[in-house]
Scaffold this motif. Structure first.
Motif, PDB file in Angstrom:
ATOM      1  N   SER A 127       0.842  -1.199   0.000  1.00 44.22           N
ATOM      2  CA  SER A 127       0.000   0.000   0.000  1.00 44.22           C
ATOM      3  C   SER A 127       0.873   1.244   0.000  1.00 44.22           C
ATOM      4  CB  SER A 127      -0.942   0.007   1.213  1.00 44.22           C
ATOM      5  OG  SER A 127      -0.253   0.419   2.375  1.00 44.22           O
ATOM      6  N   ASN A 128       0.227   2.384  -0.124  1.00 41.61           N
ATOM      7  CA  ASN A 128       0.941   3.659  -0.166  1.00 41.61           C
ATOM      8  C   ASN A 128       1.053   4.332   1.198  1.00 41.61           C
ATOM      9  OD1 ASN A 128       1.290   4.029  -3.181  1.00 41.61           O
ATOM     10  ND2 ASN A 128      -0.914   3.785  -3.085  1.00 41.61           N
ATOM     11  N   ILE A 129       0.494   3.730   2.218  1.00 41.06           N
ATOM     12  CA  ILE A 129       0.366   4.426   3.495  1.00 41.06           C
ATOM     13  C   ILE A 129       1.559   4.240   4.419  1.00 41.06           C
ATOM     14  CG2 ILE A 129      -0.802   2.597   4.802  1.00 41.06           C
ATOM     15  CD1 ILE A 129      -1.786   6.335   4.733  1.00 41.06           C
ATOM     16  N   PHE A 130       2.338   3.161   4.222  1.00 40.07           N
ATOM     17  CA  PHE A 130       3.410   2.892   5.202  1.00 40.07           C
ATOM     18  C   PHE A 130       4.644   2.361   4.487  1.00 40.07           C
ATOM     19  CE2 PHE A 130       5.446   0.765   8.837  1.00 40.07           C
ATOM     20  CZ  PHE A 130       5.334   1.766   9.781  1.00 40.07           C
ATOM     21  N   PRO A 131       5.677   3.185   4.187  1.00 39.50           N
ATOM     22  CA  PRO A 131       5.695   4.616   4.503  1.00 39.50           C
ATOM     23  C   PRO A 131       4.819   5.416   3.535  1.00 39.50           C
ATOM     24  CG  PRO A 131       7.707   4.017   3.360  1.00 39.50           C
ATOM     25  CD  PRO A 131       6.947   2.745   3.587  1.00 39.50           C
ATOM     26  N   THR A 132       4.262   6.460   4.028  1.00 37.03           N
ATOM     27  CA  THR A 132       3.365   7.311   3.242  1.00 37.03           C
ATOM     28  C   THR A 132       4.136   7.935   2.082  1.00 37.03           C
ATOM     29  OG1 THR A 132       2.285   7.811   5.328  1.00 37.03           O
ATOM     30  CG2 THR A 132       1.648   9.120   3.438  1.00 37.03           C
ATOM     31  N   ASN A 133       3.542   7.900   0.893  1.00 32.16           N
ATOM     32  CA  ASN A 133       4.276   8.358  -0.276  1.00 32.16           C
ATOM     33  C   ASN A 133       3.471   9.384  -1.082  1.00 32.16           C
ATOM     34  OD1 ASN A 133       2.421   6.876  -1.888  1.00 32.16           O
ATOM     35  ND2 ASN A 133       3.674   5.030  -1.693  1.00 32.16           N
ATOM     36  N   ALA A 134       3.979   9.689  -2.271  1.00 29.08           N
ATOM     37  CA  ALA A 134       3.396  10.755  -3.094  1.00 29.08           C
ATOM     38  C   ALA A 134       1.958  10.470  -3.494  1.00 29.08           C
ATOM     39  CB  ALA A 134       4.257  10.960  -4.339  1.00 29.08           C
ATOM     40  N   ALA A 135       1.589   9.193  -3.605  1.00 35.32           N
ATOM     41  CA  ALA A 135       0.211   8.868  -3.987  1.00 35.32           C
ATOM     42  C   ALA A 135      -0.781   9.378  -2.944  1.00 35.32           C
ATOM     43  CB  ALA A 135       0.058   7.360  -4.178  1.00 35.32           C
ATOM     44  N   ILE A 136      -0.405   9.345  -1.676  1.00 27.76           N
ATOM     45  CA  ILE A 136      -1.284   9.856  -0.621  1.00 27.76           C
ATOM     46  C   ILE A 136      -1.414  11.371  -0.732  1.00 27.76           C
ATOM     47  CG2 ILE A 136      -1.605  10.060   1.872  1.00 27.76           C
ATOM     48  CD1 ILE A 136      -2.074   7.259   0.791  1.00 27.76           C
ATOM     49  N   ALA A 137      -0.349  12.047  -1.136  1.00 32.31           N
ATOM     50  CA  ALA A 137      -0.435  13.499  -1.346  1.00 32.31           C
ATOM     51  C   ALA A 137      -1.414  13.810  -2.471  1.00 32.31           C
ATOM     52  CB  ALA A 137       0.949  14.064  -1.662  1.00 32.31           C
ATOM     53  N   ALA A 138      -1.332  13.038  -3.560  1.00 33.92           N
ATOM     54  CA  ALA A 138      -2.266  13.248  -4.674  1.00 33.92           C
ATOM     55  C   ALA A 138      -3.693  12.937  -4.245  1.00 33.92           C
ATOM     56  CB  ALA A 138      -1.858  12.368  -5.852  1.00 33.92           C
ATOM     57  N   LEU A 139      -3.860  11.876  -3.452  1.00 33.13           N
ATOM     58  CA  LEU A 139      -5.186  11.533  -2.945  1.00 33.13           C
ATOM     59  C   LEU A 139      -5.746  12.662  -2.088  1.00 33.13           C
ATOM     60  CD1 LEU A 139      -7.471   9.443  -2.504  1.00 33.13           C
ATOM     61  CD2 LEU A 139      -6.152   8.568  -0.557  1.00 33.13           C
ATOM     62  N   ALA A 140      -4.899  13.278  -1.264  1.00 42.28           N
ATOM     63  CA  ALA A 140      -5.345  14.386  -0.411  1.00 42.28           C
ATOM     64  C   ALA A 140      -5.833  15.557  -1.255  1.00 42.28           C
ATOM     65  CB  ALA A 140      -4.211  14.830   0.511  1.00 42.28           C
ATOM     66  N   VAL A 141      -5.135  15.850  -2.342  1.00 45.61           N
ATOM     67  CA  VAL A 141      -5.575  16.935  -3.229  1.00 45.61           C
ATOM     68  C   VAL A 141      -6.909  16.585  -3.870  1.00 45.61           C
ATOM     69  CG1 VAL A 141      -5.019  18.260  -5.307  1.00 45.61           C
ATOM     70  CG2 VAL A 141      -3.214  17.696  -3.669  1.00 45.61           C
ATOM     71  N   PHE A 142      -7.049  15.339  -4.314  1.00 49.07           N
ATOM     72  CA  PHE A 142      -8.303  14.905  -4.925  1.00 49.07           C
ATOM     73  C   PHE A 142      -9.452  14.996  -3.929  1.00 49.07           C
ATOM     74  CE2 PHE A 142     -11.048  11.168  -6.254  1.00 49.07           C
ATOM     75  CZ  PHE A 142     -11.742  11.880  -7.213  1.00 49.07           C
ATOM     76  N   GLN A 143      -9.222  14.548  -2.692  1.00 52.66           N
ATOM     77  CA  GLN A 143     -10.266  14.616  -1.675  1.00 52.66           C
ATOM     78  C   GLN A 143     -10.616  16.068  -1.355  1.00 52.66           C
ATOM     79  OE1 GLN A 143      -8.341  12.207   1.343  1.00 52.66           O
ATOM     80  NE2 GLN A 143      -9.616  10.429   0.841  1.00 52.66           N
ATOM     81  N   LEU A 144      -9.604  16.932  -1.308  1.00 55.82           N
ATOM     82  CA  LEU A 144      -9.881  18.360  -1.103  1.00 55.82           C
ATOM     83  C   LEU A 144     -10.721  18.895  -2.257  1.00 55.82           C
ATOM     84  CD1 LEU A 144      -9.468  21.043   0.388  1.00 55.82           C
ATOM     85  CD2 LEU A 144      -7.320  21.317  -0.885  1.00 55.82           C
ATOM     86  N   GLY A 145     -10.401  18.453  -3.486  1.00 56.64           N
ATOM     87  CA  GLY A 145     -11.180  18.878  -4.636  1.00 56.64           C
ATOM     88  C   GLY A 145     -12.635  18.466  -4.548  1.00 56.64           C
ATOM     89  N   LEU A 146     -12.872  17.223  -4.109  1.00 58.41           N
ATOM     90  CA  LEU A 146     -14.251  16.777  -3.928  1.00 58.41           C
ATOM     91  C   LEU A 146     -14.959  17.607  -2.872  1.00 58.41           C
ATOM     92  CD1 LEU A 146     -13.822  12.876  -4.023  1.00 58.41           C
ATOM     93  CD2 LEU A 146     -14.549  14.398  -5.877  1.00 58.41           C
ATOM     94  N   LEU A 147     -14.229  17.942  -1.803  1.00 56.60           N
ATOM     95  CA  LEU A 147     -14.810  18.752  -0.736  1.00 56.60           C
ATOM     96  C   LEU A 147     -15.201  20.133  -1.238  1.00 56.60           C
ATOM     97  CD1 LEU A 147     -15.508  19.198   2.251  1.00 56.60           C
ATOM     98  CD2 LEU A 147     -13.121  19.837   2.631  1.00 56.60           C
ATOM     99  N   VAL A 148     -14.315  20.770  -1.994  1.00 57.88           N
ATOM    100  CA  VAL A 148     -14.641  22.127  -2.453  1.00 57.88           C
ATOM    101  C   VAL A 148     -15.754  22.097  -3.500  1.00 57.88           C
ATOM    102  CG1 VAL A 148     -12.321  22.960  -1.925  1.00 57.88           C
ATOM    103  CG2 VAL A 148     -12.829  22.170  -4.236  1.00 57.88           C
TER     104      VAL A 148
END
Length: 253
Positions: A127-148
């Motif tokens: 998975s991408n979570i341990f250690p946390t990598n760039a895919a989680i950063a992209a996911l965070a941007v996508f989730q922020l986009g859905l929120l806005v």
């Protein structure tokens, strides 16, 4: 049970350490956001990219852990953008651009760059979570986009007390819920296997038929745990001094 739940069960505990460290550096990160705005995010993106190349390209293990720290800082820094830049009130095209950038980055990393498809810790699966990598950063941007994207509709809905009060109630115990939800699941799993039940290894018809159990039963146990431990979180909130968020800057686009 053969222990396949470990170490995913401990994820809330190591994330609590990450969360604590992020809160500890808020005076620094808030000041950087107030002074430099979007440039902080740009620098973090560049550093994450360099760390990713060093980790995945050059095989430097230490670079993976440095990158993980940078990713969590980036995700936390997005919170300043969300609150300070009023992204949810921007024109639709700008809100779509945030979601599109996150989705494009996520698709590129997983489909082209070879990052795992799993965004959560799963036993036996990379998975991408341990250690946390760039895919989680992209996911965070996508989730922020859905929120806005849903912000205008959500704001209209949450003007009604019937919709707002449950949200407030859930947020009051958000950290307690996060820390104990895996324990609730594990209690149900122990009981299920203790009674002779077995978990289907594949998403067969039997697997789908059990979904109601794995949604309802852990939720019931979690409610009990929240009732027991929510007082700790509330006591911590009462003892914490209140602070005002930094003022929004002009031109932080």
């Amino acid at each position: 049970m053969d222990g396949e739940w470990f170490p995913g069960y401990l994820t809330p505990l190591w994330f609590l350490v990450v969360y604590g460290l992020l809160i500890a550096v808020v005076p620094i990160t808030a000041s950087l956001d107030a002074r430099y705005g979007a440039r902080v995010l740009a620098v973090l993106v560049l550093l994450i990219a360099l760390g990713s190349v060093a980790h995945r390209g050059a095989g430097l293990a230490w670079a993976g852990w440095v990158t993980a720290g940078l990713v969590w800082l980036f995700c936390h820094q997005l919170g300043y953008a969300w609150r300070g830049w009023e992204l949810g009130r921007r024109p639709l095209a700008q809100r779509l651009a945030v979601a599109g950038a996150g989705l494009a980055g996520l698709a590129g990393l997983t489909a082209v760059a070879g990052y795992p498809a799993s965004m959560v810790a799963t036993a036996g699966v990379e998975s991408n979570i341990f250690p946390t990598n760039a895919a989680i950063a992209a996911l965070a941007v996508f989730q922020l986009g859905l929120l806005v994207l849903i912000t205008p509709a959500a704001e209209r809905l949450l003007r009604h007390p019937a919709a707002w009060k449950p949200v407030v109630a859930l947020n009051v115990g958000a950290l307690t819920i996060f820390l104990w939800h895996m324990t609730a699941y594990l209690v149900v799993l122990w009981a299920y296997e203790g009674l002779g039940g077995t978990l289907p290894a594949e998403p067969t018809a039997a697997w789908w038929a059990q979904r109601w159990l794995w949604l309802v039963a852990p939720s019931v146990v979690m409610v009990v745990l929240v009732v027991l431990f929510i007082r700790v979180e509330l006591a911590a909130r009462r003892s914490r001094p209140r602070s005002s968020p930094p003022p929004a800057r002009e031109g932080s686009e």
